[in-house]
Design a protein around this motif. Structure first.
Motif, PDB file in Angstrom:
ATOM      1  N   ILE A 146      -8.933   1.967  10.533  1.00  0.00           N
ATOM      2  CA  ILE A 146      -8.180   2.187   9.169  1.00  0.00           C
ATOM      3  C   ILE A 146      -6.853   1.579   9.504  1.00  0.00           C
ATOM      4  O   ILE A 146      -6.383   0.742   8.577  1.00  0.00           O
ATOM      5  CB  ILE A 146      -8.119   3.471   8.693  1.00  0.00           C
ATOM      6  N   ASP A 147      -6.201   1.897  10.606  1.00  0.00           N
ATOM      7  CA  ASP A 147      -4.966   0.974  10.891  1.00  0.00           C
ATOM      8  C   ASP A 147      -4.984  -0.175  10.862  1.00  0.00           C
ATOM      9  O   ASP A 147      -4.164  -1.140  10.181  1.00  0.00           O
ATOM     10  CB  ASP A 147      -4.333   1.696  12.182  1.00  0.00           C
ATOM     11  N   ASN A 148      -6.149  -0.903  11.471  1.00  0.00           N
ATOM     12  CA  ASN A 148      -6.307  -2.450  11.377  1.00  0.00           C
ATOM     13  C   ASN A 148      -6.158  -2.881  10.065  1.00  0.00           C
ATOM     14  O   ASN A 148      -5.894  -3.939   9.774  1.00  0.00           O
ATOM     15  CB  ASN A 148      -7.416  -2.735  12.251  1.00  0.00           C
ATOM     16  N   LEU A 149      -7.197  -2.248   9.401  1.00  0.00           N
ATOM     17  CA  LEU A 149      -7.242  -2.708   7.881  1.00  0.00           C
ATOM     18  C   LEU A 149      -5.941  -2.528   7.090  1.00  0.00           C
ATOM     19  O   LEU A 149      -5.916  -3.681   6.236  1.00  0.00           O
ATOM     20  CB  LEU A 149      -8.525  -1.705   7.180  1.00  0.00           C
ATOM     21  N   ARG A 150      -5.387  -1.480   7.282  1.00  0.00           N
ATOM     22  CA  ARG A 150      -3.765  -1.386   6.703  1.00  0.00           C
ATOM     23  C   ARG A 150      -3.057  -2.666   7.151  1.00  0.00           C
ATOM     24  O   ARG A 150      -2.380  -3.057   6.385  1.00  0.00           O
ATOM     25  CB  ARG A 150      -3.387  -0.097   6.809  1.00  0.00           C
ATOM     26  N   SER A 151      -3.156  -2.956   8.423  1.00  0.00           N
ATOM     27  CA  SER A 151      -2.298  -4.112   8.890  1.00  0.00           C
ATOM     28  C   SER A 151      -2.756  -5.293   8.355  1.00  0.00           C
ATOM     29  O   SER A 151      -1.831  -6.203   7.783  1.00  0.00           O
ATOM     30  CB  SER A 151      -2.478  -4.281  10.393  1.00  0.00           C
ATOM     31  N   PHE A 152      -3.907  -5.555   8.137  1.00  0.00           N
ATOM     32  CA  PHE A 152      -4.241  -6.758   7.194  1.00  0.00           C
ATOM     33  C   PHE A 152      -3.933  -6.738   5.795  1.00  0.00           C
ATOM     34  O   PHE A 152      -3.453  -7.840   5.221  1.00  0.00           O
ATOM     35  CB  PHE A 152      -6.058  -7.169   7.281  1.00  0.00           C
ATOM     36  N   GLN A 153      -3.888  -5.422   5.242  1.00  0.00           N
ATOM     37  CA  GLN A 153      -3.300  -5.464   3.883  1.00  0.00           C
ATOM     38  C   GLN A 153      -1.978  -5.862   3.767  1.00  0.00           C
ATOM     39  O   GLN A 153      -1.307  -6.469   2.788  1.00  0.00           O
ATOM     40  CB  GLN A 153      -3.594  -4.062   3.301  1.00  0.00           C
ATOM     41  N   ILE A 154      -0.993  -5.268   4.599  1.00  0.00           N
ATOM     42  CA  ILE A 154       0.407  -5.454   4.591  1.00  0.00           C
ATOM     43  C   ILE A 154       0.475  -7.013   4.852  1.00  0.00           C
ATOM     44  O   ILE A 154       1.653  -7.425   4.331  1.00  0.00           O
ATOM     45  CB  ILE A 154       0.854  -4.724   5.766  1.00  0.00           C
ATOM     46  N   LYS A 155      -0.080  -7.638   5.686  1.00  0.00           N
ATOM     47  CA  LYS A 155       0.279  -8.979   6.188  1.00  0.00           C
ATOM     48  C   LYS A 155      -0.277  -9.924   4.807  1.00  0.00           C
ATOM     49  O   LYS A 155       0.292 -11.198   4.786  1.00  0.00           O
ATOM     50  CB  LYS A 155      -0.546  -9.618   7.112  1.00  0.00           C
ATOM     51  N   ASN A 156      -0.877  -9.495   3.838  1.00  0.00           N
ATOM     52  CA  ASN A 156      -1.524 -10.306   2.823  1.00  0.00           C
ATOM     53  C   ASN A 156      -1.159  -9.845   1.389  1.00  0.00           C
ATOM     54  O   ASN A 156      -1.741 -10.000   0.412  1.00  0.00           O
ATOM     55  CB  ASN A 156      -3.135 -10.164   2.855  1.00  0.00           C
ATOM     56  N   ILE A 157      -0.070  -9.093   1.176  1.00  0.00           N
ATOM     57  CA  ILE A 157       0.531  -8.544   0.145  1.00  0.00           C
ATOM     58  C   ILE A 157       0.843  -9.752  -0.744  1.00  0.00           C
ATOM     59  O   ILE A 157       0.236  -9.590  -2.071  1.00  0.00           O
ATOM     60  CB  ILE A 157       1.873  -7.836   0.243  1.00  0.00           C
ATOM     61  N   GLN A 158       1.255 -10.785  -0.489  1.00  0.00           N
ATOM     62  CA  GLN A 158       1.745 -11.815  -1.479  1.00  0.00           C
ATOM     63  C   GLN A 158       0.557 -12.857  -1.501  1.00  0.00           C
ATOM     64  O   GLN A 158       0.839 -13.913  -2.058  1.00  0.00           O
ATOM     65  CB  GLN A 158       2.886 -12.673  -0.958  1.00  0.00           C
ATOM     66  N   LYS A 159      -0.535 -12.699  -0.999  1.00  0.00           N
ATOM     67  CA  LYS A 159      -1.618 -13.687  -0.911  1.00  0.00           C
ATOM     68  C   LYS A 159      -2.899 -13.394  -1.666  1.00  0.00           C
ATOM     69  O   LYS A 159      -2.822 -12.257  -1.798  1.00  0.00           O
ATOM     70  CB  LYS A 159      -2.074 -13.992   0.597  1.00  0.00           C
ATOM     71  N   LYS A 160      -3.737 -14.341  -2.439  1.00  0.00           N
ATOM     72  CA  LYS A 160      -4.673 -14.214  -2.856  1.00  0.00           C
ATOM     73  C   LYS A 160      -5.909 -14.286  -1.683  1.00  0.00           C
ATOM     74  O   LYS A 160      -5.933 -15.304  -1.126  1.00  0.00           O
ATOM     75  CB  LYS A 160      -5.139 -15.208  -3.980  1.00  0.00           C
ATOM     76  N   ILE A 161      -6.943 -13.461  -1.755  1.00  0.00           N
ATOM     77  CA  ILE A 161      -7.866 -13.577  -0.467  1.00  0.00           C
ATOM     78  C   ILE A 161      -9.234 -13.450  -1.391  1.00  0.00           C
ATOM     79  O   ILE A 161      -9.361 -12.961  -2.665  1.00  0.00           O
ATOM     80  CB  ILE A 161      -7.582 -12.716   0.499  1.00  0.00           C
ATOM     81  N   SER A 162     -10.268 -14.075  -0.658  1.00  0.00           N
ATOM     82  CA  SER A 162     -11.682 -14.300  -1.381  1.00  0.00           C
ATOM     83  C   SER A 162     -12.411 -12.996  -0.741  1.00  0.00           C
ATOM     84  O   SER A 162     -11.874 -12.309   0.142  1.00  0.00           O
ATOM     85  CB  SER A 162     -12.163 -15.518  -0.736  1.00  0.00           C
ATOM     86  N   PHE A 163     -13.543 -12.937  -1.397  1.00  0.00           N
ATOM     87  CA  PHE A 163     -14.379 -11.899  -0.965  1.00  0.00           C
ATOM     88  C   PHE A 163     -14.747 -12.024   0.672  1.00  0.00           C
ATOM     89  O   PHE A 163     -14.721 -11.328   1.211  1.00  0.00           O
ATOM     90  CB  PHE A 163     -15.885 -11.993  -1.733  1.00  0.00           C
TER      91      PHE A 163
END
Length: 358
Positions: free
Chosen positions: A130-147
């Motif tokens: 969960i911590d790793n997934l949260r880290s990815f989310q924080i790094k991509n706040i300003q980005k559009k990501i694909s499936f």
């Protein structure tokens, strides 16, 4: 790390087609790491994923706890919260509960044949995942990501949360896992994903149907006699014929993507294993390794396979004669007669509890 394109191997096919046996062989290669559970990520059922998150309240684009997920082909442009994503992952029918149990017990289950199992160690931490997934989310706040971006983030978060994967090389190693049963996962991968390989295991219809019937009867604690097996097979024959046809149609539809899709036969796993694994190594562009010939799980030797008859005896001719098998084949070849036959069996069983011999 968030720009890494994870190298993914999906193992597809129909239920009881031999996907688990192939996964256990691939596990032996030093450049392949496996996910030991079913239904993980989002690609196995993207349609359900889309419906699930379109029902959620839309979040403001500046909301600090959301992924901005965008896919033009699916007309999907939504902000999904990290909380809802984690809830979605952990509520999946198989992977979610299994991940929670693995975090508690530090064990996962390997299978052979229909009912043989063995517990294998897995040092998985749900908190780290969960911590790793949260880290990815924080790094991509300003980005559009694909499936596919999102699936990679989920997979990488899992890889980094398992002690046995600490030597995983994100530039060179593969992450291999089960695809969903049936043709839909093949469709979703080809429609929405770019960086993946798919190995589809095809198995003879009647032997696969026989294995499914054994599992069904065992789950209901019914005797595995000829009458029960025959009735079970006949009741599901029409559905399984349709599944075979749909999978063949999907593979034919995407045959122009042969560089991504490899079709193998289940019988080759039993009878021509070395040639098969050399062919798969070539498809994956990795060196052939003798370890590919011995089934393991999470890099541990499986005692399940010390008796090779577990796999090889899982055939329809263990219960039925050649004549009886031919009768079932004739039923499978005539859709009209099959419909009448199944209808008659169901009516007779319901009204008279009649047992119709093959």
């Amino acid at each position: 790390m968030n720009n890494i394109k994870l190298k993914k191997i999906y193992i597809s096919g129909l239920n009881m087609s031999g996907k688990g046996q192939l996964l256990q062989l691939l596990d032996g290669h030093p450049n392949i790491f496996i996910f030991p559970f079913h239904k993980f990520g989002i690609s196995y059922d993207i349609e359900s994923f889309i419906l699930y998150f379109r029902k959620k309240v839309f979040l403001n684009k500046d909301f600090e706890n959301s992924f901005h997920l965008y896919d033009k082909k699916a007309n999907f442009n939504e902000y999904i919260s990290i909380q809802n994503l984690i809830s979605y992952i952990l509520n999946l029918n198989s992977a979610g509960p299994d991940l929670i149990m693995a975090d508690i017990s530090k064990l996962c289950t390997a299978y052979a044949g229909d009912s043989y199992t063995e517990q294998v160690k897995i040092n998985f931490s749900l908190d780290i995942f969960i911590d790793n997934l949260r880290s990815f989310q924080i790094k991509n706040i300003q980005k559009k990501i694909s499936f596919e971006n999102l699936e990679d983030y989920i997979f990488i978060s899992f890889i980094k949360s398992v002690e046995e994967y600490k030597k995983f090389d994100f530039n060179n190693d593969y992450f291999a896992l089960f695809a969903g049963n049936g043709p839909n996962h093949v469709k979703f991968l080809n429609n929405y994903f770019i960086n993946y390989l798919n190995i589809c295991v095809k198995r003879d219809l009647l032997n696969r149907l026989y294995s499914n019937s054994k599992r069904h009867l065992s789950d209901r604690k019914l005797e595995l006699n000829k009458i029960n097996l025959f009735h079970s097979m006949i009741r599901t024959l029409k559905f399984n014929i349709k599944q075979d046809q749909d999978l063949d149609f999907m593979l034919e539809k995407f045959k122009n993507l042969n560089s991504k899709n490899l079709i193998i036969n289940f019988d080759d796993i039993l009878n021509d294993k070395e040639s098969l694994m050399k062919n798969i190594s070539s498809f994956l562009k990795i060196s052939f390794n003798k370890n590919l010939l011995e089934p393991t799980f999470m890099r541990e030797k499986l005692f399940l396979h010390e008796d090779n008859t577990i796999i090889e005896n899982d055939k329809i001719d263990n219960h039925f004669s050649d004549y009886e098998i031919q009768k079932i084949k004739k039923l499978s070849g005539s859709q009209f007669f099959l419909n009448i036959y199944v209808f008659a069996v169901r009516i007779l069983n319901k009204i008279f509890n009649f047992k119709l011999m093959p």
